[in-house]
Motif scaffolding. Sequence first.
Motif, mmCIF file in Angstrom:
data_model
loop_
_atom_site.group_PDB
_atom_site.id
_atom_site.type_symbol
_atom_site.label_atom_id
_atom_site.label_comp_id
_atom_site.label_asym_id
_atom_site.label_seq_id
_atom_site.Cartn_x
_atom_site.Cartn_y
_atom_site.Cartn_z
ATOM 1 N N ILE A 89 -15.297 -1.906 8.482
ATOM 2 C CA ILE A 89 -14.643 -3.051 9.094
ATOM 3 C C ILE A 89 -13.902 -3.764 7.975
ATOM 4 N N PHE A 90 -12.641 -4.070 8.234
ATOM 5 C CA PHE A 90 -11.890 -4.831 7.249
ATOM 6 C C PHE A 90 -11.045 -5.861 7.966
ATOM 7 N N VAL A 91 -10.647 -6.863 7.212
ATOM 8 C CA VAL A 91 -9.807 -7.935 7.740
ATOM 9 C C VAL A 91 -8.544 -7.969 6.895
ATOM 10 N N LEU A 92 -7.393 -8.053 7.596
ATOM 11 C CA LEU A 92 -6.100 -8.190 6.927
ATOM 12 C C LEU A 92 -5.533 -9.563 7.258
ATOM 13 N N ASP A 93 -4.843 -10.159 6.304
ATOM 14 C CA ASP A 93 -4.175 -11.420 6.591
ATOM 15 C C ASP A 93 -2.795 -11.151 7.185
ATOM 16 N N ILE A 94 -2.024 -12.178 7.391
ATOM 17 C CA ILE A 94 -0.714 -12.057 8.024
ATOM 18 C C ILE A 94 0.253 -11.217 7.183
ATOM 19 N N TRP B 259 -0.532 2.857 9.417
ATOM 20 C CA TRP B 259 0.274 1.803 8.814
ATOM 21 C C TRP B 259 1.373 1.380 9.788
ATOM 22 N N ASP B 260 1.989 2.360 10.447
ATOM 23 C CA ASP B 260 3.026 2.079 11.432
ATOM 24 C C ASP B 260 2.455 1.230 12.573
ATOM 25 N N LEU B 261 1.279 1.589 13.059
ATOM 26 C CA LEU B 261 0.630 0.828 14.126
ATOM 27 C C LEU B 261 0.348 -0.604 13.678
ATOM 28 N N MET C 79 -7.885 -6.496 17.123
ATOM 29 C CA MET C 79 -8.715 -5.357 16.736
ATOM 30 C C MET C 79 -7.919 -4.094 16.964
ATOM 31 N N LEU C 80 -7.823 -3.287 15.921
ATOM 32 C CA LEU C 80 -7.124 -2.007 15.987
ATOM 33 C C LEU C 80 -8.017 -0.947 15.385
ATOM 34 N N GLN C 81 -7.909 0.258 15.889
ATOM 35 C CA GLN C 81 -8.582 1.385 15.252
ATOM 36 C C GLN C 81 -7.546 2.074 14.387
ATOM 37 N N LEU C 82 -7.788 2.053 13.080
ATOM 38 C CA LEU C 82 -6.847 2.597 12.124
ATOM 39 C C LEU C 82 -7.521 3.679 11.289
ATOM 40 N N GLU C 83 -6.748 4.666 10.896
ATOM 41 C CA GLU C 83 -7.272 5.748 10.066
ATOM 42 C C GLU C 83 -6.932 5.455 8.611
ATOM 43 N N MET C 84 -7.955 5.551 7.779
ATOM 44 C CA MET C 84 -7.774 5.267 6.358
ATOM 45 C C MET C 84 -7.967 6.529 5.537
ATOM 46 N N ARG C 85 -7.381 6.505 4.362
ATOM 47 C CA ARG C 85 -7.562 7.609 3.415
ATOM 48 C C ARG C 85 -8.794 7.341 2.565
ATOM 49 N N LYS C 86 -9.490 8.410 2.215
ATOM 50 C CA LYS C 86 -10.573 8.283 1.257
ATOM 51 C C LYS C 86 -9.974 7.952 -0.105
ATOM 52 N N LYS C 87 -10.793 7.499 -1.000
ATOM 53 C CA LYS C 87 -10.331 7.138 -2.335
ATOM 54 C C LYS C 87 -9.618 8.310 -3.000
ATOM 55 N N MET C 88 -10.053 9.521 -2.721
ATOM 56 C CA MET C 88 -9.445 10.701 -3.332
ATOM 57 C C MET C 88 -8.208 11.169 -2.573
#
Length: 115
Positions: A32-37, A73-75, A99-108
């Motif tokens: 879970i993460f929070v993004l600002d404007i 990112w586009d979403l 609330m959005l379901q977003l796909e993130m990259r692993k650190k690698m």
Amino acid sequence: MRDITELKRAEDALLESEEQYRLLADHVDDVIFVLDINLNYTYASPSVKILLGYEPEDLLKLQASETMTPSSWDLATKNLSKIIETEKSEQGEITKFQMLQLEMRKKMGAPFGQK
């Protein structure tokens, strides 16, 4: 003199609500993460370490565009654009949280779920 009893009750209720949210977010198995404007990270749950390899405080230093897949990112940017347009036109009610379901990259670098 003013009676601030109701204001204090509202503040206390907000603090309690925030504490419950933080407790839940800090112990969930999803990220879970929070993004600002400006689409900067302001919070990342501790599970980001196990699932994606980032320390939560390190993720906060990165740009969200660096950690999301291009489609996510586009979403995120399209959703923000809609919020800004709604606010400018004053035709709709702005909800503070989305609330959005977003796909993130692993650190690698690989998207979550891939090696």
